[in-house]
Design a protein around this motif. Structure first.
Motif, PDB file in Angstrom:
ATOM      1  N   GLU A 101       0.826  -1.217   0.000  1.00  0.00           N
ATOM      2  CA  GLU A 101       0.000   0.000   0.000  1.00  0.00           C
ATOM      3  C   GLU A 101       0.857   1.263   0.000  1.00  0.00           C
ATOM      4  OE1 GLU A 101      -2.314  -0.806   3.409  1.00  0.00           O
ATOM      5  OE2 GLU A 101      -3.895  -1.802   2.263  1.00  0.00           O
ATOM      6  N   ILE A 102       1.940   1.215   0.761  1.00  0.00           N
ATOM      7  CA  ILE A 102       2.855   2.373   0.810  1.00  0.00           C
ATOM      8  C   ILE A 102       3.502   2.566  -0.562  1.00  0.00           C
ATOM      9  CG2 ILE A 102       4.987   3.283   1.855  1.00  0.00           C
ATOM     10  CD1 ILE A 102       2.964   3.168   4.012  1.00  0.00           C
ATOM     11  N   ARG A 103       3.920   1.458  -1.169  1.00  0.00           N
ATOM     12  CA  ARG A 103       4.541   1.549  -2.495  1.00  0.00           C
ATOM     13  C   ARG A 103       3.557   2.126  -3.522  1.00  0.00           C
ATOM     14  NH1 ARG A 103       8.332  -2.676  -0.810  1.00  0.00           N
ATOM     15  NH2 ARG A 103       6.611  -4.099  -0.394  1.00  0.00           N
ATOM     16  N   GLU A 104       2.322   1.671  -3.410  1.00  0.00           N
ATOM     17  CA  GLU A 104       1.285   2.159  -4.332  1.00  0.00           C
ATOM     18  C   GLU A 104       1.026   3.657  -4.109  1.00  0.00           C
ATOM     19  OE1 GLU A 104      -3.277   1.014  -5.177  1.00  0.00           O
ATOM     20  OE2 GLU A 104      -1.929  -0.668  -4.719  1.00  0.00           O
ATOM     21  N   LEU A 105       0.973   4.035  -2.845  1.00  0.00           N
ATOM     22  CA  LEU A 105       0.760   5.448  -2.522  1.00  0.00           C
ATOM     23  C   LEU A 105       1.901   6.299  -3.096  1.00  0.00           C
ATOM     24  CD1 LEU A 105      -0.700   7.773  -1.043  1.00  0.00           C
ATOM     25  CD2 LEU A 105       0.562   7.127   1.015  1.00  0.00           C
ATOM     26  N   ALA A 106       3.136   5.812  -2.956  1.00  0.00           N
ATOM     27  CA  ALA A 106       4.295   6.552  -3.478  1.00  0.00           C
ATOM     28  C   ALA A 106       4.171   6.728  -4.999  1.00  0.00           C
ATOM     29  CB  ALA A 106       5.597   5.834  -3.116  1.00  0.00           C
ATOM     30  N   ARG A 107       3.733   5.673  -5.675  1.00  0.00           N
ATOM     31  CA  ARG A 107       3.540   5.764  -7.126  1.00  0.00           C
ATOM     32  C   ARG A 107       2.461   6.795  -7.463  1.00  0.00           C
ATOM     33  NH1 ARG A 107       4.279   0.124  -7.446  1.00  0.00           N
ATOM     34  NH2 ARG A 107       2.046  -0.235  -7.190  1.00  0.00           N
ATOM     35  N   ASP A 108       1.349   6.722  -6.751  1.00  0.00           N
ATOM     36  CA  ASP A 108       0.251   7.685  -6.966  1.00  0.00           C
ATOM     37  C   ASP A 108       0.735   9.116  -6.744  1.00  0.00           C
ATOM     38  OD1 ASP A 108      -1.382   5.561  -7.382  1.00  0.00           O
ATOM     39  OD2 ASP A 108      -2.533   5.762  -5.517  1.00  0.00           O
ATOM     40  N   MET A 109       1.524   9.295  -5.674  1.00  0.00           N
ATOM     41  CA  MET A 109       1.998  10.645  -5.343  1.00  0.00           C
ATOM     42  C   MET A 109       2.912  11.188  -6.440  1.00  0.00           C
ATOM     43  SD  MET A 109       2.593  10.226  -1.231  1.00  0.00           S
ATOM     44  CE  MET A 109       3.745  11.591  -1.125  1.00  0.00           C
ATOM     45  N   CYS A 110       3.741  10.311  -7.014  1.00  0.00           N
ATOM     46  CA  CYS A 110       4.605  10.755  -8.131  1.00  0.00           C
ATOM     47  C   CYS A 110       3.744  11.192  -9.305  1.00  0.00           C
ATOM     48  CB  CYS A 110       5.558   9.640  -8.564  1.00  0.00           C
ATOM     49  SG  CYS A 110       6.845   9.319  -7.356  1.00  0.00           S
ATOM     50  N   GLU A 111       2.720  10.419  -9.619  1.00  0.00           N
ATOM     51  CA  GLU A 111       1.825  10.776 -10.727  1.00  0.00           C
ATOM     52  C   GLU A 111       1.227  12.164 -10.513  1.00  0.00           C
ATOM     53  OE1 GLU A 111       1.271   9.259 -13.613  1.00  0.00           O
ATOM     54  OE2 GLU A 111       2.836   7.870 -12.973  1.00  0.00           O
ATOM     55  N   VAL A 112       0.747  12.402  -9.307  1.00  0.00           N
ATOM     56  CA  VAL A 112       0.147  13.702  -8.984  1.00  0.00           C
ATOM     57  C   VAL A 112       1.182  14.812  -9.114  1.00  0.00           C
ATOM     58  CG1 VAL A 112      -0.904  15.090  -7.138  1.00  0.00           C
ATOM     59  CG2 VAL A 112      -1.594  12.705  -7.443  1.00  0.00           C
ATOM     60  N   MET A 113       2.383  14.558  -8.576  1.00  0.00           N
ATOM     61  CA  MET A 113       3.446  15.582  -8.598  1.00  0.00           C
ATOM     62  C   MET A 113       3.796  15.985 -10.034  1.00  0.00           C
ATOM     63  SD  MET A 113       7.307  15.446  -7.011  1.00  0.00           S
ATOM     64  CE  MET A 113       7.888  14.035  -7.950  1.00  0.00           C
ATOM     65  N   TYR A 114       3.984  14.999 -10.919  1.00  0.00           N
ATOM     66  CA  TYR A 114       4.369  15.325 -12.287  1.00  0.00           C
ATOM     67  C   TYR A 114       3.194  15.905 -13.078  1.00  0.00           C
ATOM     68  CZ  TYR A 114       8.730  12.832 -11.474  1.00  0.00           C
ATOM     69  OH  TYR A 114       9.942  12.438 -10.974  1.00  0.00           O
ATOM     70  N   ASP A 115       2.000  15.513 -12.704  1.00  0.00           N
ATOM     71  CA  ASP A 115       0.820  16.003 -13.410  1.00  0.00           C
ATOM     72  C   ASP A 115       0.543  17.482 -13.120  1.00  0.00           C
ATOM     73  OD1 ASP A 115      -1.732  15.391 -14.949  1.00  0.00           O
ATOM     74  OD2 ASP A 115      -2.532  16.223 -13.088  1.00  0.00           O
ATOM     75  N   GLU A 116       0.799  17.884 -11.865  1.00  0.00           N
ATOM     76  CA  GLU A 116       0.388  19.253 -11.464  1.00  0.00           C
ATOM     77  C   GLU A 116       1.016  20.376 -12.307  1.00  0.00           C
ATOM     78  OE1 GLU A 116      -1.722  20.595  -9.306  1.00  0.00           O
ATOM     79  OE2 GLU A 116      -2.597  18.806  -8.454  1.00  0.00           O
ATOM     80  N   PRO A 117       2.273  20.509 -12.558  1.00  0.00           N
ATOM     81  CA  PRO A 117       3.388  19.780 -11.968  1.00  0.00           C
ATOM     82  C   PRO A 117       3.932  20.495 -10.732  1.00  0.00           C
ATOM     83  CG  PRO A 117       4.191  21.165 -13.740  1.00  0.00           C
ATOM     84  CD  PRO A 117       2.725  21.483 -13.554  1.00  0.00           C
ATOM     85  N   GLY A 118       4.621  19.705  -9.919  1.00  0.00           N
ATOM     86  CA  GLY A 118       5.293  20.268  -8.746  1.00  0.00           C
ATOM     87  C   GLY A 118       6.645  19.593  -8.600  1.00  0.00           C
ATOM     88  N   ILE A 119       7.472  20.084  -7.659  1.00  0.00           N
ATOM     89  CA  ILE A 119       8.780  19.454  -7.467  1.00  0.00           C
ATOM     90  C   ILE A 119       8.822  18.624  -6.192  1.00  0.00           C
ATOM     91  CG2 ILE A 119      10.047  21.144  -8.845  1.00  0.00           C
ATOM     92  CD1 ILE A 119      10.935  22.458  -6.205  1.00  0.00           C
ATOM     93  N   GLY A 120       7.699  18.602  -5.486  1.00  0.00           N
ATOM     94  CA  GLY A 120       7.644  17.793  -4.271  1.00  0.00           C
ATOM     95  C   GLY A 120       6.201  17.618  -3.828  1.00  0.00           C
ATOM     96  N   LEU A 121       5.958  16.518  -3.134  1.00  0.00           N
ATOM     97  CA  LEU A 121       4.614  16.278  -2.604  1.00  0.00           C
ATOM     98  C   LEU A 121       4.744  15.408  -1.357  1.00  0.00           C
ATOM     99  CD1 LEU A 121       1.549  16.790  -3.489  1.00  0.00           C
ATOM    100  CD2 LEU A 121       1.596  14.405  -4.244  1.00  0.00           C
TER     101      LEU A 121
END
Ligand code: NI
Length: 180
Positions: A27-47
């Motif tokens: 679940e943590i690994r999946e969350l990390a993947r989701d968070m990367c998707e959100v970060m690059y989509d926004e885009p941002g340099i951190g989340l």
């Protein structure tokens, strides 16, 4: 699949203290993947995880990526901790959770980051400049602190007023559109 929405100020979940991660599960690994998707989509340099409503000490950052880059090399930080703060730097910051606002914040110019990665391997990074600022901004999120908590009271008050107005307008907009 829909991306996780980023919580926005004044959502109270952004002010919570996040809990350490005891075990790196799927679940943590999946969350990390989701968070990367959100970060690059926004885009941002951190989340930070609390920005997507998960009160745990997980952060993703990529201070090198630009929108033209195909290659993505996010740093995934589990239980990050900062020490050896040195020097002073004033940096103009923004945040995906603080819409339409930027302000200068005083930060340490250099920090030592200790963390583990998603495989539980220990990481130590001596950061300076933008990366140091980004680490401090993201670790602040884990402690329930936003960058607007680190600016002058006057500037913060002005932003809060502007944000309230914005939310009111959004609400009126939704009323006008209706839920049919
Ligand atoms: Ni932020």
């Amino acid at each position: 699949m829909a991306l996780r929405p980023v919580l926005k100020f004044p959502d109270k979940r952004l002010s919570q203290l996040s809990a350490p991660i005891e075990e790196i599960t799927d679940e943590i690994r999946e969350l990390a993947r989701d968070m990367c998707e959100v970060m690059y989509d926004e885009p941002g340099i951190g989340l930070a995880a609390p920005q997507v409503g998960e009160a745990i000490r997980l952060v993703v950052v990529d201070t090198e990526w630009t929108e033209e880059d195909v290659e993505r090399n996010p740093l995934i930080l589990v239980n990050p901790e900062l020490s050896e703060h040195e020097g002073k730097i004033r940096w103009k910051e923004g945040c995906l959770s603080v819409p339409d606002f930027e302000a200068e914040v005083d930060r340490a110019e250099r920090v030592l980051l200790r963390s583990t990665d998603l495989d539980g391997k220990e990481l130590q990074i001596r950061a300076e400049g933008l990366q140091a600022v980004c680490f401090q901004h993201e670790v602040d999120h884990l402690d329930g602190t936003l960058f607007i908590d680190r600016i002058s009271r006057l500037k913060r008050t002005r932003y809060v007023a502007k944000r309230k107005k914005q939310l009111k307008l959004e609400e009126m907009d939704e009323d006008a559109t209706g839920d049919t």
